[in-house]
Each structure stands twice: as C-alpha cells, then as structure tokens.
Design an enzyme around this catalytic site. Structure first.
Site, PDB file in Angstrom:
ATOM      1  N   GLU A  49      19.056 177.214 122.892  1.00 50.54           N
ATOM      2  CA  GLU A  49      18.715 178.197 123.933  1.00 50.54           C
ATOM      3  C   GLU A  49      17.310 178.072 124.510  1.00 50.54           C
ATOM      4  OE1 GLU A  49      19.825 182.036 122.253  1.00 50.54           O
ATOM      5  OE2 GLU A  49      21.920 181.654 122.747  1.00 50.54           O
ATOM      6  N   GLU A 107      28.684 179.389 122.519  1.00 47.90           N
ATOM      7  CA  GLU A 107      28.428 180.619 121.747  1.00 47.90           C
ATOM      8  C   GLU A 107      28.906 181.762 122.603  1.00 47.90           C
ATOM      9  OE1 GLU A 107      24.532 181.868 120.485  1.00 47.90           O
ATOM     10  OE2 GLU A 107      23.958 179.873 119.826  1.00 47.90           O
TER      11      GLU A 107
END
Ligand SMILES: *[C@@H]1O[C@H](CO)[C@@H](O)[C@H](O)[C@H]1NC(C)=O
Ligand SMILES: *[C@@H]1O[C@H](CO)[C@@H](O)[C@H](O)[C@H]1NC(C)=O
Ligand SMILES: *[C@@H]1O[C@H](CO)[C@@H](O)[C@H](O)[C@H]1NC(C)=O
Ligand SMILES: *[C@@H]1O[C@H](CO)[C@@H](O)[C@H](O)[C@H]1NC(C)=O
Ligand SMILES: *[C@@H]1O[C@H](CO)[C@@H](O)[C@H](O)[C@H]1NC(C)=O
Ligand SMILES: *[C@@H]1O[C@H](CO)[C@@H](O)[C@H](O)[C@H]1NC(C)=O
Length: 425
Positions: free
Chosen positions: A201, A337
């Site tokens: 991320e 995710e």
C-alpha cells in the site's frame, strides 16, 4: 532529477537488461496477456492474506494453516517478507519469541537469518509448496506495522521528515534495496514464490504526513516503482513483480462528491494518494496490477444510516474500473485485499463483489484475511504484537478474518475457487 550523461547511460543499460526472461522455469507463475500461466497453462485463483503465518512459532501450526487453506481451494497466499524491530524492542522480542528479520539500532539495520528470523520465512516458503500454494511476498510496509518505511525514515534521515522521503532519499533507497536483495536472492530459485511485491500500500503519506513534493503529477511513486521493479528484475529474471498498491487512479476528469455544501475531490481518483494505476500498470517490469477495497474506512462521510451511498455498490464500481484498466493495459489484475467489518456486511457484499470479479476475468481474488482455528502453540494463546494475538487457538482477528466455521462466507470463497480452477478447462 538532474539530467546527466551518466544517468542516461545507466538508464540505457537498465533498459536493455532489466527485462523478464521468456524461458520461465518449471512451476513458475507468469503472465500471458490478461491471464496468469503456470507451465504454459492458464491459471486463475482465489487466494488468502496471512501476514501472521511467519509469526507463528510452531511448525505444526504453519502446516495446519496451509492445510486449511488447501481445503478452501486457496492457491496463492500473500504474506509479509518483512518483520523489522527497533533495537529497543530486541530484548522483549527474544523473550516473547517474536519473529524479526531486521534490527534497527543505527543508520543500518542488522539481518537476523537465524531460527527466530528468516528461517521462519524459509519454513513458510517451503511448506507452501507442499500444499500446492504459491506466495506473494511484500518487501516493506507503507504503514508502521511490523516495521515498515517509518523505521527506515526514522533511523536514516532522523525525525521530522515527511513520509515520501522514503521514495527519494538515496540512502533510504539503497538500504531498502539491500533488504530486497537479501530476500530475492534467498528465494529466487523457488517456484513457491508467485510474485514479489515492492511495498504494501505505497502512498505519499503513511503514519507520517506527505510532503509538498509528493503530489498529483509528481510521479514520485511511479518513478520509485520503476526503479525498484528494474532492481528486482536485475536480480531475478523469472518471478513476477507487482506493486502491492491499493489501486488509486489519477484521472483527468475529477471524481468527487458533495458533502455539507462542499465539493470533496476523491482521494481514490485524484492522484493525491500517490499512485496512478493506469500509468503504473504500463511499467515494463510490473507484471500485474493490484488493488484493495476498504470502502467503510475510505468514505466515512458518505457512510451513515439513511445515506443512498453503499459500500457494496461503491465496491462494485471499483472492481469494474480496475477490470477496465486491466483490459486497457492487457495485463492481469488481482483484487488483492478487501474487507468489511460486521458479519452481515460481509454476507451482503462479498457474494456480489466476488461474482463481478469472476465475471470480469480477474486473475485473482484475495479476501483480507484468512482465519484458522485450532492453533496449538502456547496452548493456543499468545500475544504476538500490537493487538494481534492467538486466542483459544484462533489466528488473529481484526474483525475482518474469515474462519471456516463461518460457513456461508467460507462457501463463497471455496465456490469461487472452483470457478477459477475450471475457467480454462
Ligand atoms: C524506534 O526507536 C527510536 C529510538 O530508539 C524511537 O525514536 C522511534 O520512535 C522508534 N520507532 C518505532 C517505529 O518504534
Ligand atoms: C543500541 O545502541 C545503543 C547505543 O549505541 C546501545 O547501548 C544498545 O546496546 C544497542 N542495542 C542493541 C539491541 O543493539
Ligand atoms: C458544515 O459547514 C458549515 C459551514 O461551513 C460549518 O459551520 C459546519 O461545521 C459544517 N458541518 C460539519 C459537520 O462539519
Ligand atoms: C444521493 O443520490 C443523489 C441522486 O443520485 C445524488 O445527487 C447524491 O449525491 C446522493 N447522496 C449521497 C450522500 O451520496
Ligand atoms: C456495517 O456497515 C455499516 C456501514 O458501513 C457500518 O456502519 C456498521 O458499523 C457495520 N457493522 C458492523 C457490525 O461493523
Ligand atoms: C468461528 O471461529 C471464530 C474464531 O475462533 C470465533 O470467534 C467465532 O465465534 C466462530 N463462529 C462460529 C459461528 O462458530
């Protein structure tokens, strides 16, 4: 960046050599257009996220977890290839058995490749193969959890810096690369690695704020993705490489919403987060795209009882937009995710999200996160770190974990795994 002849030469050399080899070794995963392939056969999967697998201290528990994953049809597991601690945490870690690979006590970290260090990751990599599972391994974390970027920044540049110096400070880049090299060289011959992931991320901001130089159009992350993917490619010409990003777009047409009579430009589409999903996916050594969905946390302003906005429909749009981007780039994309808190929220949204991902030819679908019961170490109870704990033999639950006893959800994913497995037969 200052233009120089040396830079030009270095770029040319990297351009010529940093290319994926076409002769993929047996058992390695690769891409063919918008599909993944293993041994020349198309491959699509349902996967699982489990950062805690290498944190388990018992080999039996690691094995039991993979066994449960295999029972659910899981083919790819994403885990952290980093676990870094501060020197001040070392004594505690030795006492509690906490897994750690890097210790920071100066401007350079020290490697732990011992039994409480990389040997635990070795066991995870080795055992995955026994259960027909491959791993996506991330090199560091945008967030502070388990020793991400903030430790590099703190120790190398000192306090008071912004998060994005991680991408531009040359001392930090070489320290990161020294770690990447350690991990890649350790497993580069293993078919149990599905792909390398540059960072979990990546954003301009993390637990530290973004600086004025990491802004829409600065291409800070893009430049970093390019350099690091070329670095990994030079070390390993066969494994796939991906970003690990959340899939933020940088669209010319602004997307936003009205709130309290104010137009709010949407972080997920305006480039402010740092990524440019379409542009990043064009990088030669980024083999496939990743994106995440955390609509509840990203849109708290819109998310209230009585609102006509729903996490479910926003998620559907986001899935479609990434499928469209994959088509344009002619590369695979994975829903890497996603998570909603609350059992009913999950049972309401996941079937439709998964269904759309399957219909739009997503190469992979990976819920956050895998849960398993019956772990035995420490009698089934151990505080790992932060709020992560084994409780009565259950793996850590952040409210998003899915255990086999949640039959409805378990079936959503096991059925999807069957669809993925039969897609090309
Ligand atoms: C690591 O330790 C240093 C001091 O030893 C401290 O300033 C810093 O906040 C710590 N960082 C983390 C992420 O724990
Ligand atoms: C970290 O560095 C300090 C100061 O140099 C030293 O006193 C301490 O023992 C070191 N700790 C570890 C775990 O290496
Ligand atoms: C909405 O905007 C008004 C006027 O700018 C402001 O006074 C008010 O605090 C805002 N409401 C919220 C909930 O932020
Ligand atoms: C509700 O729907 C209307 C009409 O589509 C739209 O203009 C408005 O922005 C929506 N409200 C919220 C909170 O999303
Ligand atoms: C379900 O989702 C709604 C909307 O995002 C949220 O307000 C609520 O807290 C969630 N339920 C649980 C139990 O987390
Ligand atoms: C399933 O297992 C989890 C973790 O042990 C537990 O919290 C939950 O209550 C169980 N749910 C059911 C339906 O048994």
């Amino acid at each position: 960046m200052r233009f120089s002849l040396v830079y030009l030469l270095v770029s040319l050399v990297t351009f010529i050599f940093a290319k994926k080899a076409s002769n993929v070794p047996k058992g390695f995963a690769t891409t063919q257009g918008r599909n993944f392939e293993v041994d020349g056969k198309p491959f699509a999967f349902v996967g699982a996220n489990s950062y805690w697998l290498p944190l388990l201290t018992s080999k039996e528990d690691v094995e039991a977890t993979f066994k449960e994953m295999q029972a659910g049809g899981v083919k790819v597991v994403r885990t952290w290839g980093f676990n870094a601690i501060n020197g001040s945490e070392l004594a505690g870690a030795l006492q509690s058995g906490l897994t750690y690979y890097q210790v920071w006590n100066s401007t350079e970290w020290v490697l732990n490749d011992g039994p409480q260090g990389l040997q635990r990751l070795d066991y995870v990599v080795e055992t995955a193969g026994k259960y027909g599972i491959k791993l996506i391994v991330a090199f560091t974390n945008n967030w502070v959890g388990y020793g991400g970027t903030e430790l590099y920044i703190n120790w190398i540049t000192g306090a008071g810096k912004t998060h994005d110096v991680f991408y531009t400070d040359r001392r930090i880049v070489s320290s990161y690369q020294r770690y990447v090299q350690t991990i890649v060289n350790r497993y580069k011959h293993s078919p149990n690695i599905f792909a390398w992931e540059l960072m979990n991320e990546a954003r301009c901001s993390g637990d530290l704020p973004a600086g004025p130089n990491c802004v829409p159009g600065s291409n800070t992350l893009h430049t970093w993705y390019q350099e690091q993917s070329e670095f990994v490619r030079d070390l390993d010409s066969h494994h796939m490489i991906t970003t690990g990003g959340e899939g933020h777009f940088y669209w010319k047409t602004p997307v936003g919403y009205w709130w309290n009579n104010t137009w709010i430009s949407d972080y997920n589409y305006n480039g402010q987060a740092g990524e440019d999903f379409d542009l990043d996916l064009q990088l030669e050594n980024i083999d496939f795209g990743t994106y995440h969905i955390y609509a509840q946390y990203w849109y708290p302003l819109l998310d209230f009882p009585g609102s006509n906005w729903t996490t479910k429909s926003w998620g559907l749009e986001w899935i479609q937009q990434h499928a469209d981007a994959a088509k344009k780039a002619n590369k695979p994309v994975i829903l890497e995710e996603f998570g909603l808190s609350g059992y009913d929220n999950k049972t309401d949204a996941y079937p439709e999200w998964v269904d759309l991902a399957l219909k739009t030819e997503h190469g992979g679908i990976m819920p956050w996160q895998f849960g398993v019961n019956g772990l035995k170490e420490s009698g089934g109870n151990r505080l790992i770190k932060y709020a992560d704990a084994l409780i009565d033999g259950a793996s850590p639950d952040d409210g998003l974990a899915i255990y086999r006893n949640q039959t409805f959800l378990w079936n959503v994913f096991t059925n999807a795994a069957k669809v993925q497995a039969s897609r090309f037969s």
